[in-house]
Write a protein that holds these residues in place. Structure first.
Motif, mmCIF file in Angstrom:
data_model
loop_
_atom_site.group_PDB
_atom_site.id
_atom_site.type_symbol
_atom_site.label_atom_id
_atom_site.label_comp_id
_atom_site.label_asym_id
_atom_site.label_seq_id
_atom_site.Cartn_x
_atom_site.Cartn_y
_atom_site.Cartn_z
ATOM 1 N N SER A 103 0.832 -1.216 0.000
ATOM 2 C CA SER A 103 0.000 0.000 0.000
ATOM 3 C C SER A 103 0.859 1.256 0.000
ATOM 4 C CB SER A 103 -0.941 0.006 1.208
ATOM 5 O OG SER A 103 -0.193 -0.063 2.425
ATOM 6 N N GLY A 104 2.038 1.154 0.608
ATOM 7 C CA GLY A 104 2.942 2.287 0.601
ATOM 8 C C GLY A 104 3.442 2.591 -0.792
ATOM 9 N N ALA A 105 3.682 1.532 -1.585
ATOM 10 C CA ALA A 105 4.150 1.722 -2.951
ATOM 11 C C ALA A 105 3.082 2.372 -3.822
ATOM 12 C CB ALA A 105 4.576 0.382 -3.544
ATOM 13 N N ALA A 106 1.820 2.159 -3.449
ATOM 14 C CA ALA A 106 0.714 2.722 -4.245
ATOM 15 C C ALA A 106 0.420 4.180 -3.892
ATOM 16 C CB ALA A 106 -0.547 1.879 -4.039
ATOM 17 N N GLN A 107 0.967 4.663 -2.782
ATOM 18 C CA GLN A 107 0.698 6.058 -2.356
ATOM 19 C C GLN A 107 1.410 7.042 -3.277
ATOM 20 O OE1 GLN A 107 2.313 7.076 1.446
ATOM 21 N NE2 GLN A 107 1.168 8.999 1.609
ATOM 22 N N ASN A 108 0.716 8.124 -3.630
ATOM 23 C CA ASN A 108 1.319 9.170 -4.464
ATOM 24 C C ASN A 108 1.015 10.534 -3.834
ATOM 25 O OD1 ASN A 108 2.422 10.840 -6.369
ATOM 26 N ND2 ASN A 108 1.008 10.272 -8.021
ATOM 27 N N PRO A 109 1.885 11.020 -2.917
ATOM 28 C CA PRO A 109 1.627 12.298 -2.245
ATOM 29 C C PRO A 109 1.778 13.509 -3.175
ATOM 30 C CG PRO A 109 3.787 11.484 -1.637
ATOM 31 C CD PRO A 109 3.140 10.393 -2.450
ATOM 32 N N ARG A 110 2.295 13.310 -4.394
ATOM 33 C CA ARG A 110 2.505 14.417 -5.329
ATOM 34 C C ARG A 110 1.447 14.478 -6.425
ATOM 35 N NH1 ARG A 110 6.888 11.841 -3.904
ATOM 36 N NH2 ARG A 110 6.768 10.386 -5.688
ATOM 37 N N LYS A 111 0.383 13.717 -6.224
ATOM 38 C CA LYS A 111 -0.643 13.642 -7.252
ATOM 39 C C LYS A 111 -1.245 15.019 -7.582
ATOM 40 C CE LYS A 111 -4.873 11.166 -8.459
ATOM 41 N NZ LYS A 111 -5.887 10.128 -8.031
ATOM 42 N N SER A 112 -1.426 15.829 -6.539
ATOM 43 C CA SER A 112 -2.039 17.142 -6.760
ATOM 44 C C SER A 112 -1.136 18.081 -7.541
ATOM 45 C CB SER A 112 -2.398 17.785 -5.415
ATOM 46 O OG SER A 112 -1.226 17.993 -4.652
#
Length: 306
Positions: free
Chosen positions: A294-303
């Motif tokens: 799940s950590g690999a799927a996180q994208n904090p820069r999506k915005s």
């Protein structure tokens, strides 16, 4: 300020006594503090030209000044004291003593003469004026500026003074110690000591008006699980409840741990979290991250993506 009495009065070095007196009267009427109640510098300017006139109106002292034997204060040139701008006069022959007073400045109907009459108690026998203020600066530690302290200040060529630093004083503020400046002139009150405060920066606290700001390093474990962490404040360390799942940049507030406001309250402290990884690579942490799907799927820069 010029220390040349001729320049202060705007006269030539070969000016007659009548020309010197006329120049002083013209300037005094313009600069008298009673005529300039809103001008904070008027009293200083008036005392400057008064000192210049006191020297040049005395033929003996004027001659000694012209020969370079004394300065404008009446001090011998070899022993001039930087902070002594006026000598304390107590009788004829002393620096800046005027035995004749200012009776020659006009009749009783002249408003200027009435000012001198009020300042000298109506007798016109002596000129009275407050002493000059002394100015100097003082470096103060950040925490002493926030919390307040009592310290000793050594004036150049002067005594040590006890200075009370009030809590919350800001960089650039000026403290006034009344009556600790130069002695009064002709029996007038002493001047003040003015201290310009320079606050030294702190290694991790910064000030924003009444708030204190701090960047607090936390571990990855503390950021994920939360818990209590020890936090320094200007008045001593406190425990801060760290919420689980706290990101770097999150700001937490500690109420009342900022700068005292002077009426029983204080600003707040704002703590910005900063996640810090171990100094050395941790293989267990690395293996966990590789297996954390799940950590690999996180994208904090999506915005930020276009």
């Amino acid at each position: 300020m010029s220390r040349d009495p001729y320049e202060l009065l705007g006269v030539k070095r070969n000016a007659t006594q009548k020309e010197i007196q006329s120049a002083f009267r013209k300037l005094a009427k313009k600069l008298h503090p009673d005529l300039n109640p809103d001008d904070k510098n008027a009293d200083e300017k008036f005392k400057d030209i008064s000192a210049a006139y006191e020297l040049l109106s005395n033929e003996e002292k004027r001659a000694r000044f012209d020969r370079g034997e004394i300065d404008m204060t009446g001090d011998e040139q070899a022993s001039r004291n930087f902070y002594r701008d006026y000598a304390s006069a107590s009788g004829p022959g002393e620096p800046y003593h005027n035995g004749g007073g200012f009776a020659d400045f006009g009749d009783a109907e002249d408003i200027f003469a009435s000012f001198f009459s009020r300042r000298t108690g109506g007798g016109g026998s002596r000129f009275h004026a407050p002493g000059r203020d002394r100015h100097f600066s003082m470096d103060v530690d950040f925490l002493d500026a926030v919390n307040g302290t009592k310290t000793q200040a050594q004036l150049p060529n002067g005594p040590a003074l006890e200075v009370q630093i009030p809590p919350g004083i800001r960089d650039g503020q000026t403290l006034r110690l009344r009556g600790r400046g130069e002695p009064g002139f002709g029996g007038g009150p002493a001047g003040d000591v003015l201290i310009d405060i320079k606050v030294r920066p702190h290694r991790f606290f910064t000030r924003d008006r009444d708030a204190i700001r701090l960047e607090l390093p936390i571990t990855l474990r503390e950021a994920v699980l939360g818990g209590k962490v020890r936090v320094p404040t200007p008045s001593g360390p406190v425990d801060l409840a760290l919420p689980p799942n706290s990101s770097s940049g999150k700001i937490l507030r500690i109420k009342g741990k900022g700068v005292p406001r002077g009426y029983g309250s204080a600003g707040d402290m704002h703590v910005t979290l900063k996640i810090v990884l171990p100094d050395r690579p941790d293989e267990d942490l690395a293996n966990f991250m590789r297996s954390w799907a799940s950590g690999a799927a996180q994208n904090p820069r999506k915005s930020m993506e276009g």
